[in-house]
Design a protein around this motif. Structure first.
Motif, PDB file in Angstrom:
ATOM      1  N   ASP A  22       0.827  -1.190   0.000  1.00 27.20           N
ATOM      2  CA  ASP A  22       0.000   0.000   0.000  1.00 27.20           C
ATOM      3  C   ASP A  22       0.877   1.260   0.000  1.00 27.20           C
ATOM      4  OD1 ASP A  22      -2.308   1.403   2.413  1.00 27.20           O
ATOM      5  OD2 ASP A  22      -2.186   1.702   0.257  1.00 27.20           O
ATOM      6  N   TYR A  23       0.764   2.052  -1.048  1.00 25.98           N
ATOM      7  CA  TYR A  23       1.571   3.266  -1.196  1.00 25.98           C
ATOM      8  C   TYR A  23       1.389   4.209  -0.014  1.00 25.98           C
ATOM      9  CZ  TYR A  23       3.203   7.755  -2.934  1.00 25.98           C
ATOM     10  OH  TYR A  23       3.841   8.960  -3.064  1.00 25.98           O
ATOM     11  N   GLU A  24       0.155   4.370   0.422  1.00 27.06           N
ATOM     12  CA  GLU A  24      -0.101   5.293   1.538  1.00 27.06           C
ATOM     13  C   GLU A  24       0.634   4.856   2.791  1.00 27.06           C
ATOM     14  OE1 GLU A  24      -3.790   7.253   4.075  1.00 27.06           O
ATOM     15  OE2 GLU A  24      -4.223   5.903   2.415  1.00 27.06           O
ATOM     16  N   CYS A  30       7.590   6.215   5.823  1.00 22.91           N
ATOM     17  CA  CYS A  30       8.736   7.055   5.464  1.00 22.91           C
ATOM     18  C   CYS A  30       8.753   8.343   6.270  1.00 22.91           C
ATOM     19  CB  CYS A  30       8.726   7.362   3.966  1.00 22.91           C
ATOM     20  SG  CYS A  30       9.138   5.929   2.950  1.00 22.91           S
ATOM     21  N   PHE A  31       7.591   8.948   6.450  1.00 14.03           N
ATOM     22  CA  PHE A  31       7.518  10.174   7.241  1.00 14.03           C
ATOM     23  C   PHE A  31       7.728   9.897   8.726  1.00 14.03           C
ATOM     24  CE2 PHE A  31       4.610  11.576   3.654  1.00 14.03           C
ATOM     25  CZ  PHE A  31       5.600  12.325   3.033  1.00 14.03           C
ATOM     26  N   ARG A  32       7.146   8.805   9.197  1.00 14.09           N
ATOM     27  CA  ARG A  32       7.182   8.500  10.626  1.00 14.09           C
ATOM     28  C   ARG A  32       8.543   7.977  11.085  1.00 14.09           C
ATOM     29  NH1 ARG A  32       3.116   4.262  13.679  1.00 14.09           N
ATOM     30  NH2 ARG A  32       3.831   4.705  15.776  1.00 14.09           N
ATOM     31  N   TYR A  33       9.124   7.067  10.334  1.00 15.30           N
ATOM     32  CA  TYR A  33      10.327   6.382  10.799  1.00 15.30           C
ATOM     33  C   TYR A  33      11.620   6.844  10.129  1.00 15.30           C
ATOM     34  CZ  TYR A  33       6.817   3.146  12.601  1.00 15.30           C
ATOM     35  OH  TYR A  33       5.752   2.601  13.243  1.00 15.30           O
ATOM     36  N   PHE A  34      11.556   7.304   8.902  1.00 17.49           N
ATOM     37  CA  PHE A  34      12.774   7.571   8.143  1.00 17.49           C
ATOM     38  C   PHE A  34      13.038   9.053   7.925  1.00 17.49           C
ATOM     39  CE2 PHE A  34      11.020   3.534   6.102  1.00 17.49           C
ATOM     40  CZ  PHE A  34      11.531   2.733   7.093  1.00 17.49           C
ATOM     41  N   ASP A  35      12.222   9.890   8.537  1.00 16.26           N
ATOM     42  CA  ASP A  35      12.428  11.341   8.505  1.00 16.26           C
ATOM     43  C   ASP A  35      12.347  11.928   7.099  1.00 16.26           C
ATOM     44  OD1 ASP A  35      12.708  13.671   9.990  1.00 16.26           O
ATOM     45  OD2 ASP A  35      14.871  13.726   9.702  1.00 16.26           O
ATOM     46  N   PHE A  36      11.529  11.322   6.242  1.00 15.71           N
ATOM     47  CA  PHE A  36      11.298  11.915   4.925  1.00 15.71           C
ATOM     48  C   PHE A  36      10.506  13.197   5.126  1.00 15.71           C
ATOM     49  CE2 PHE A  36      11.788   8.379   1.571  1.00 15.71           C
ATOM     50  CZ  PHE A  36      12.848   7.816   2.251  1.00 15.71           C
ATOM     51  N   LYS A  37      10.703  14.167   4.245  1.00  8.37           N
ATOM     52  CA  LYS A  37      10.068  15.470   4.401  1.00  8.37           C
ATOM     53  C   LYS A  37       8.940  15.726   3.390  1.00  8.37           C
ATOM     54  CE  LYS A  37      12.911  16.667   7.622  1.00  8.37           C
ATOM     55  NZ  LYS A  37      12.563  16.277   8.944  1.00  8.37           N
ATOM     56  N   ASN A  38       8.931  15.001   2.272  1.00  6.22           N
ATOM     57  CA  ASN A  38       7.892  15.250   1.267  1.00  6.22           C
ATOM     58  C   ASN A  38       7.678  13.998   0.416  1.00  6.22           C
ATOM     59  OD1 ASN A  38       9.838  15.310  -0.972  1.00  6.22           O
ATOM     60  ND2 ASN A  38      10.505  17.233  -0.029  1.00  6.22           N
ATOM     61  N   LEU A  39       6.619  14.029  -0.366  1.00  2.00           N
ATOM     62  CA  LEU A  39       6.272  12.871  -1.188  1.00  2.00           C
ATOM     63  C   LEU A  39       7.241  12.650  -2.343  1.00  2.00           C
ATOM     64  CD1 LEU A  39       2.389  13.122  -1.261  1.00  2.00           C
ATOM     65  CD2 LEU A  39       3.772  11.366  -0.161  1.00  2.00           C
ATOM     66  N   ILE A  40       7.960  13.667  -2.737  1.00  2.86           N
ATOM     67  CA  ILE A  40       8.952  13.496  -3.802  1.00  2.86           C
ATOM     68  C   ILE A  40      10.001  12.471  -3.370  1.00  2.86           C
ATOM     69  CG2 ILE A  40      10.788  14.657  -5.103  1.00  2.86           C
ATOM     70  CD1 ILE A  40       9.004  17.206  -4.968  1.00  2.86           C
ATOM     71  N   GLU A  41      10.420  12.552  -2.102  1.00  2.12           N
ATOM     72  CA  GLU A  41      11.386  11.571  -1.581  1.00  2.12           C
ATOM     73  C   GLU A  41      10.787  10.169  -1.594  1.00  2.12           C
ATOM     74  OE1 GLU A  41      14.132  13.574   1.738  1.00  2.12           O
ATOM     75  OE2 GLU A  41      11.980  13.789   2.163  1.00  2.12           O
TER      76      GLU A  41
END
Length: 122
Positions: A22-24, A30-41
């Motif tokens: 599931d993409y969502e 990614c946001f919660r655990y890997f500190d991604f900042k935006n959907l581009i990442e």
């Protein structure tokens, strides 16, 4: 197996795997655990890269739990008492330096660095 190639990046993805994950949920992870900042990442991430990040996070969690348990054990150890006569006790460690020798640990690290420097010289 069906493959599709991403026109922008040229990467090939296994469509069966993409449909099953599931993409969502990946984006949330990614946001919660890997500190991604935006959907581009998130969009640039491949499935194997995502799986590697998940595995690395699991190792990180084990390391954090190890550290917490070590702290609990050391808290117990530093409170250790020994007999000091009739019904009396005294601390095993009267000073912090007896419990943890900072200078000795620094020397140990510096010695290891010297050994690594010798290896790099080859």
């Amino acid at each position: 197996m069906h493959y599709r190639e991403d026109a922008e990046s040229g990467r090939r993805y296994d469509e069966v795997i993409i449909r099953s994950i599931d993409y969502e949920q990946i984006a949330i992870d990614c946001f919660r655990y890997f500190d991604f900042k935006n959907l581009i990442e998130v969009d640039k991430l491949t499935i194997p890269e995502y799986k590697m990040l998940v595995k690395a996070y699991e190792y990180k969690t084990v390391d954090r739990n190890y550290y917490l348990h070590l702290l609990a054990f050391l808290n117990f150890a530093v409170q250790a008492q020994r007999s000091a006569g009739k019904g009396k006790t005294k601390p095993v460690y009267k000073r912090f330096s007896k419990f943890f020798n900072y200078e000795k640990e620094i020397q140990r690290v510096e010695e290891r660095e010297k050994g690594a420097d010798r290896i790099r010289d080859f």
